[in-house]
Scaffold this motif. Structure first.
Motif, mmCIF file in Angstrom:
data_model
loop_
_atom_site.group_PDB
_atom_site.id
_atom_site.type_symbol
_atom_site.label_atom_id
_atom_site.label_comp_id
_atom_site.label_asym_id
_atom_site.label_seq_id
_atom_site.Cartn_x
_atom_site.Cartn_y
_atom_site.Cartn_z
ATOM 1 N N VAL A 254 0.764 5.328 0.168
ATOM 2 C CA VAL A 254 -0.088 6.453 0.517
ATOM 3 C C VAL A 254 0.680 7.742 0.266
ATOM 4 C CG1 VAL A 254 -1.498 5.164 2.169
ATOM 5 C CG2 VAL A 254 0.570 6.313 2.964
ATOM 6 N N SER B 90 -8.481 10.287 7.048
ATOM 7 C CA SER B 90 -8.501 9.490 5.821
ATOM 8 C C SER B 90 -7.357 8.483 5.809
ATOM 9 C CB SER B 90 -8.375 10.388 4.592
ATOM 10 O OG SER B 90 -9.458 11.276 4.521
ATOM 11 N N TYR C 231 -4.295 10.594 0.577
ATOM 12 C CA TYR C 231 -4.994 10.913 1.828
ATOM 13 C C TYR C 231 -4.919 12.422 2.075
ATOM 14 C CZ TYR C 231 -0.332 11.175 3.941
ATOM 15 O OH TYR C 231 0.961 11.521 4.234
ATOM 16 N N ARG D 198 -3.019 5.157 -2.736
ATOM 17 C CA ARG D 198 -4.166 5.957 -2.295
ATOM 18 C C ARG D 198 -3.693 7.304 -1.753
ATOM 19 N NH1 ARG D 198 -8.510 2.969 -0.131
ATOM 20 N NH2 ARG D 198 -9.563 4.991 -0.129
ATOM 21 N N LEU E 253 0.864 -1.174 0.000
ATOM 22 C CA LEU E 253 0.000 0.000 0.000
ATOM 23 C C LEU E 253 0.900 1.223 0.000
ATOM 24 C CD1 LEU E 253 -2.714 1.556 0.338
ATOM 25 C CD2 LEU E 253 -2.355 1.347 2.826
ATOM 26 N N ILE F 67 -7.725 4.459 5.372
ATOM 27 C CA ILE F 67 -7.061 3.752 4.272
ATOM 28 C C ILE F 67 -6.197 2.612 4.814
ATOM 29 C CG2 ILE F 67 -5.270 3.987 2.493
ATOM 30 C CD1 ILE F 67 -6.415 6.906 2.064
ATOM 31 N N GLU G 124 -8.453 -0.214 6.206
ATOM 32 C CA GLU G 124 -9.071 -0.972 5.108
ATOM 33 C C GLU G 124 -8.066 -1.928 4.473
ATOM 34 O OE1 GLU G 124 -10.671 1.996 2.464
ATOM 35 O OE2 GLU G 124 -12.436 2.322 3.741
ATOM 36 N N PHE G 125 -6.846 -1.463 4.284
ATOM 37 C CA PHE G 125 -5.809 -2.308 3.695
ATOM 38 C C PHE G 125 -5.490 -3.496 4.605
ATOM 39 C CE2 PHE G 125 -1.233 -3.282 3.106
ATOM 40 C CZ PHE G 125 -1.271 -3.723 1.790
ATOM 41 N N PRO H 284 -2.334 14.269 -1.595
ATOM 42 C CA PRO H 284 -2.931 14.481 -2.916
ATOM 43 C C PRO H 284 -2.417 15.717 -3.654
ATOM 44 C CG PRO H 284 -4.515 15.047 -1.214
ATOM 45 C CD PRO H 284 -3.314 14.455 -0.521
ATOM 46 N N LYS I 120 -1.400 -1.117 -4.254
ATOM 47 C CA LYS I 120 -2.498 -0.151 -4.181
ATOM 48 C C LYS I 120 -1.878 1.197 -3.812
ATOM 49 C CE LYS I 120 -6.073 -3.366 -2.494
ATOM 50 N NZ LYS I 120 -5.393 -4.569 -2.875
#
Length: 152
Positions: free
Chosen positions: A111, A140, A135, A133, A109, A144, A147-148, A114, A131
């Motif tokens: 992160v 957030s 944040y 993502r 994962l 994240i 969830e991972f 943004p 993945k």
């Protein structure tokens, strides 16, 4: 009043996570690494690379050879169930760890903030084990990560 116990996010016991974040590329996100470390521990995971969130890391690593640092990190990576990398600050070492994890079949994962330019080698990677993502805030980021961990 009944005391409630924290429930682990993951059904797997003793999930081992390799936390990856910039060290020599810049430590400006140390507070974020520490937040990620705390989030993982609260979820019941064991963070094998706890040193990434250590504010005294540079002092410790000054006493180590390059070979010792490599052996430590690669030794921890192969014992990991997953790798979680903060990739906002560009880091050759973090990129190397991500690549090695994928070669070893370890889920990753990534992160990132943004509003930052993140490497296309991460964001454009089609590997099903990776993945990425964004944040916008710590709430957030916590979601994240959890969830991972649940997906493992």
């Amino acid at each position: 009043m009944e005391k409630l116990e924290k429930t682990k996010v993951s059904e797997k016991n003793n999930l081992k996570i390799f936390l990856s974040g910039s060290i020599r590329g810049g430590r400006q996100l140390l507070e974020t690494y520490r937040f990620m470390f705390d989030t993982l521990e609260e979820a019941g995971a064991e963070v094998l690379s706890w040193h990434v969130a250590d504010p005294e890391l540079e002092k410790t690593e000054m006493k180590m050879t390059e070979e010792e640092i490599y052996a430590r990190d690669m030794g921890l990576l192969v014992k990991s169930d997953a790798l979680i990398a903060e990739v906002t600050v560009p880091s050759i070492g973090v990129g190397y760890e991500i690549c090695r994890a994928l070669v070893l079949g370890i889920p990753v994962l990534c992160v990132y903030s943004p509003d930052k330019a993140v490497s296309a080698m991460v964001l454009g990677n089609p590997d099903h084990l990776l993945k990425a993502r964004a944040y916008p805030d710590k709430t957030s980021l916590n979601k994240i990560i959890n969830e991972f961990i649940r997906s493992l």
